[in-house]
Design a protein around this motif. Sequence first.
Motif, mmCIF file in Angstrom:
data_model
loop_
_atom_site.group_PDB
_atom_site.id
_atom_site.type_symbol
_atom_site.label_atom_id
_atom_site.label_comp_id
_atom_site.label_asym_id
_atom_site.label_seq_id
_atom_site.Cartn_x
_atom_site.Cartn_y
_atom_site.Cartn_z
ATOM 1 N N ASP A 167 0.818 -1.222 0.000
ATOM 2 C CA ASP A 167 0.000 0.000 0.000
ATOM 3 C C ASP A 167 0.844 1.260 0.000
ATOM 4 O O ASP A 167 0.510 2.273 -0.629
ATOM 5 N N TYR A 168 1.972 1.238 0.722
ATOM 6 C CA TYR A 168 2.781 2.454 0.850
ATOM 7 C C TYR A 168 3.402 2.874 -0.482
ATOM 8 O O TYR A 168 3.690 4.061 -0.685
ATOM 9 N N ILE A 169 3.616 1.918 -1.371
ATOM 10 C CA ILE A 169 4.159 2.268 -2.690
ATOM 11 C C ILE A 169 3.105 3.006 -3.515
ATOM 12 O O ILE A 169 3.387 4.032 -4.149
ATOM 13 N N HIS A 170 1.870 2.497 -3.490
ATOM 14 C CA HIS A 170 0.777 3.190 -4.188
ATOM 15 C C HIS A 170 0.550 4.581 -3.580
ATOM 16 O O HIS A 170 0.267 5.539 -4.309
ATOM 17 N N TYR A 171 0.672 4.667 -2.268
ATOM 18 C CA TYR A 171 0.475 5.953 -1.579
ATOM 19 C C TYR A 171 1.544 6.962 -2.034
ATOM 20 O O TYR A 171 1.244 8.125 -2.317
ATOM 21 N N ALA A 172 2.789 6.501 -2.108
ATOM 22 C CA ALA A 172 3.876 7.391 -2.553
ATOM 23 C C ALA A 172 3.667 7.831 -3.992
ATOM 24 O O ALA A 172 3.921 9.002 -4.341
ATOM 25 N N LEU A 173 3.192 6.938 -4.827
ATOM 26 C CA LEU A 173 2.912 7.311 -6.212
ATOM 27 C C LEU A 173 1.790 8.339 -6.290
ATOM 28 O O LEU A 173 1.844 9.279 -7.102
ATOM 29 N N ALA A 174 0.769 8.192 -5.440
ATOM 30 C CA ALA A 174 -0.321 9.172 -5.407
ATOM 31 C C ALA A 174 0.204 10.546 -4.996
ATOM 32 O O ALA A 174 -0.174 11.576 -5.570
ATOM 33 N N ALA A 175 1.096 10.566 -4.001
ATOM 34 C CA ALA A 175 1.681 11.836 -3.564
ATOM 35 C C ALA A 175 2.509 12.459 -4.684
ATOM 36 O O ALA A 175 2.452 13.675 -4.922
ATOM 37 N N LEU A 176 3.273 11.631 -5.374
ATOM 38 C CA LEU A 176 4.080 12.126 -6.495
ATOM 39 C C LEU A 176 3.185 12.686 -7.598
ATOM 40 O O LEU A 176 3.474 13.743 -8.176
#
Length: 232
Positions: A167-176
């Motif tokens: 989940d944290y990878i998808h979250y970081a991509l959303a922030a980017l």
Amino acid sequence: MSSQSHYHSLTPSFSSATIRGMAKARKSSSGSSGHGKGAARGHSNSQKKKNLPPPPPAQRGGVELVDPLVQAQLKVYDEALALFHQQKFAKAKQELEKVLEGPSKGLADRARMHLRIAEQRMKPSAEQNPRTADEHYQRGVGMMNIGRWDDARESLIKARKASPKSDYIHYALAALDCLTGEADSAMANLKVAIDLRPENRYHARNDEDFAFLQEDPRFTELLYPEKDGTAG
């Protein structure tokens, strides 16, 4: 007159009462001398007390806190340290550089040490060769911190490919995506992050990286589903 009687006549004659009186006088004289010495010692002690140095100023970790400029410098240092521990190294670097301008050399030395570490963490290593999902993720976040968006996206996409359920990878991509103005992609990645871990919904509510989506009704609907339920 014999010589013996002549000797006795020259010797003073004292009664026993007289001798006792003389002994008392000697004791009295000796006592008064002792009192004088005691008084002198008392005076000396009072002088020592008067000459004691003033108590040291309030300190924290060896840094004096009396000067308001030092207090302000310490506040900035604490804020910089909080950012540092959150791995927001670019923002921490800005605050640490402000600490260097303050009056306390001790705080400046500490800030300089953390500044070197922050710069090292921000700087991509030429020898770095990430292989695992977490290594790609860490590199992607590092690239985000220094504003290298393309490199960050490349690393995070590799991380997502290696571990699609993180989940944290998808979250970081959303922030980017938010930082680069990609609203649709940001919403898609954030939705996956929340589906995989619902707690991400609450993190996103207070994350300034998502400020770009604050006016988007899809963002409100995703982060505050209870409002939509109430309305229904």
